[in-house]
Design an enzyme around this catalytic site. Structure first.
Site, PDB file in Angstrom:
ATOM      1  N   ASP A 198       0.823  -1.211   0.000  1.00 27.38           N
ATOM      2  CA  ASP A 198       0.000   0.000   0.000  1.00 27.38           C
ATOM      3  C   ASP A 198       0.854   1.257   0.000  1.00 27.38           C
ATOM      4  O   ASP A 198       2.079   1.194   0.140  1.00 27.38           O
ATOM      5  CB  ASP A 198      -0.969  -0.011   1.200  1.00 27.38           C
ATOM      6  CG  ASP A 198      -0.297  -0.438   2.511  1.00 27.38           C
ATOM      7  OD1 ASP A 198       0.934  -0.344   2.601  1.00 27.38           O
ATOM      8  OD2 ASP A 198      -1.000  -0.858   3.432  1.00 27.38           O
ATOM      9  N   ASN A 255      -7.526  -2.594  14.190  1.00 29.61           N
ATOM     10  CA  ASN A 255      -8.944  -2.771  13.832  1.00 29.61           C
ATOM     11  C   ASN A 255      -9.131  -3.936  12.853  1.00 29.61           C
ATOM     12  O   ASN A 255     -10.197  -4.097  12.276  1.00 29.61           O
ATOM     13  CB  ASN A 255      -9.519  -1.480  13.225  1.00 29.61           C
ATOM     14  CG  ASN A 255      -8.860  -1.112  11.896  1.00 29.61           C
ATOM     15  OD1 ASN A 255      -7.945  -1.794  11.432  1.00 29.61           O
ATOM     16  ND2 ASN A 255      -9.324  -0.036  11.286  1.00 29.61           N
ATOM     17  N   GLU A 299      -9.686  -1.513   5.243  1.00 34.09           N
ATOM     18  CA  GLU A 299     -10.323  -1.219   6.520  1.00 34.09           C
ATOM     19  C   GLU A 299     -11.584  -2.060   6.687  1.00 34.09           C
ATOM     20  O   GLU A 299     -12.074  -2.659   5.708  1.00 34.09           O
ATOM     21  CB  GLU A 299     -10.690   0.275   6.564  1.00 34.09           C
ATOM     22  CG  GLU A 299      -9.511   1.226   6.382  1.00 34.09           C
ATOM     23  CD  GLU A 299      -8.617   1.336   7.626  1.00 34.09           C
ATOM     24  OE1 GLU A 299      -8.613   0.411   8.466  1.00 34.09           O
ATOM     25  OE2 GLU A 299      -7.908   2.347   7.741  1.00 34.09           O
ATOM     26  N   HIS A 304      -7.351  -4.416  10.052  1.00 36.04           N
ATOM     27  CA  HIS A 304      -7.068  -4.160   8.635  1.00 36.04           C
ATOM     28  C   HIS A 304      -5.831  -4.936   8.164  1.00 36.04           C
ATOM     29  O   HIS A 304      -4.923  -5.224   8.933  1.00 36.04           O
ATOM     30  CB  HIS A 304      -6.986  -2.664   8.303  1.00 36.04           C
ATOM     31  CG  HIS A 304      -5.765  -1.932   8.755  1.00 36.04           C
ATOM     32  ND1 HIS A 304      -5.789  -0.594   9.083  1.00 36.04           N
ATOM     33  CD2 HIS A 304      -4.483  -2.311   8.921  1.00 36.04           C
ATOM     34  CE1 HIS A 304      -4.585  -0.200   9.415  1.00 36.04           C
ATOM     35  NE2 HIS A 304      -3.761  -1.222   9.331  1.00 36.04           N
TER      36      HIS A 304
HETATM   37  C1  GLP Z   1      -0.273   0.058   8.690  1.00 38.15           C
HETATM   38  C2  GLP Z   1      -0.036  -0.609   7.333  1.00 38.15           C
HETATM   39  C3  GLP Z   1      -0.358  -2.062   7.391  1.00 38.15           C
HETATM   40  C4  GLP Z   1       0.220  -2.631   8.674  1.00 38.15           C
HETATM   41  C5  GLP Z   1      -0.586  -2.125   9.827  1.00 38.15           C
HETATM   42  C6  GLP Z   1      -0.096  -2.546  11.198  1.00 38.15           C
HETATM   43  O1  GLP Z   1      -1.146   1.118   8.652  1.00 38.15           O
HETATM   44  N1  GLP Z   1      -0.695  -0.030   6.217  1.00 38.15           N
HETATM   45  O2  GLP Z   1       0.150  -2.730   6.235  1.00 38.15           O
HETATM   46  O3  GLP Z   1       0.155  -4.030   8.671  1.00 38.15           O
HETATM   47  O4  GLP Z   1      -0.822  -0.739   9.727  1.00 38.15           O
HETATM   48  O5  GLP Z   1       1.004  -1.779  11.581  1.00 38.15           O
HETATM   49  P1  GLP Z   1       1.958  -2.187  12.760  1.00 38.15           P
HETATM   50  O6  GLP Z   1       2.729  -3.359  12.305  1.00 38.15           O
HETATM   51  O7  GLP Z   1       2.830  -0.978  12.962  1.00 38.15           O
HETATM   52  O8  GLP Z   1       1.087  -2.464  13.920  1.00 38.15           O
END
Ligand code: GLP
Length: 262
Positions: free
Chosen positions: A77, A146, A153, A148
């Protein structure tokens, strides 16, 4: 359908080392030509461990590229409306945490374009680029608080493809730690769709840390629901989850669980 293979290591660093070995084994077996890379903090120890593993294992000189300079990578992304040169754009993060340390060929590392007036077109092009590369052999995934995956989302369709999405308020708040103020966090992103992610031949889910307590039980033991996008991973036939005891807390006893010291 078989459930996920779950590997528990004591902490994030050791989760990262186990993940790096998993990737290295697939690569050595000739099963990894295209790698899907996630941003967020969860996979960072994995990238560091993989960089160490691949640097230590190198015995040939390939100019500036390492032995894995022929590996193609696709990011999950990117924010929309953030200049690619911004230090927190996923272009910058992937270059800093993945391309450089693993000594990949920058020409073979792809990130969706969010720095454009036509992000919808860029999303469609990205989907086509993945298809033209023959799909993704292994997709690394984190899970947001959440539920995702990528920036899909809650409410995202299970068959969604790469597209422009609005970020949920809690995602923007969670990611505000990377920006000066909450207002600086972009409101939209381009993300691989859930359908795109499910097309990857293998998935490697990396989840650890205090903020992720009980998340895996919701993802893998709860109902498959668009309200918690990671639950759709129950439908993928080849999922490895690497995690720590906190995130694995509450997982049902029927799962195949291995323990490793990293
Ligand atoms: C971000 C990314 C995701 C990631 C998620 C969790 O916003 N777009 O690809 O897996 O949130 O992030 P973290 O690993 O810092 O908890």
């Amino acid at each position: 359908m078989t459930g996920p293979r779950i590997v528990i290591a004591p902490d994030g660093e050791q989760v990262g080392r186990a993940g790096a070995r998993h990737i290295d084994r697939l690569r050595a077996a000739g099963a990894l030509r295209t790698l899907g890379v996630a941003t967020g903090s969860s996979p960072l120890p994995l990238y560091r461990a993989l960089a160490t593993l691949w640097r230590d294992g190198e015995h040939r000189e390939h100019g500036d590229l390492g032995e894995h300079g022929d590996l193609t990578a696709f990011a999950l992304d990117e924010y929309v409306g953030l200049p690619s040169s911004h230090p927190e754009s996923y272009h910058s993060v992937v270059a800093r945490e993945v391309t450089g340390p693993l000594r990949l060929d920058p020409e073979r590392v792809h990130v969706p374009c969010g720095d454009t007036d036509a992000p919808d077109r860029a999303a469609a092009r990205y989907e086509e680029l993945i298809r033209a590369a023959g799909g993704i052999d292994l997709q690394i995934l984190g899970i947001g608080g959440n539920g995702h995956i990528g920036f899909n989302e809650p409410g995202s369709a299970p068959d969604s493809r790469t597209r422009v999405v609005d970020l949920a308020d809690d995602t923007r708040r969670a990611n505000a730690r990377f920006f000066e103020t909450l207002d600086d966090v972009p409101r939209r992103a381009v993300t691989q769709g859930i359908g795109t992610i499910l097309d990857a031949r293998r998935l490697l889910v990396i989840v650890h840390g205090a903020g992720k307590a009980g998340l895996l039980a919701t993802a893998f033991d709860g109902p498959v629901t668009a309200g918690f996008p990671a639950s759709i991973l129950q439908r993928h036939p080849d999922v490895t989850v690497m995690t720590d005891p906190v995130a694995a807390d509450g997982l049902a006893a029927h799962h195949t669980i291995e323990e490793t010291s990293g």
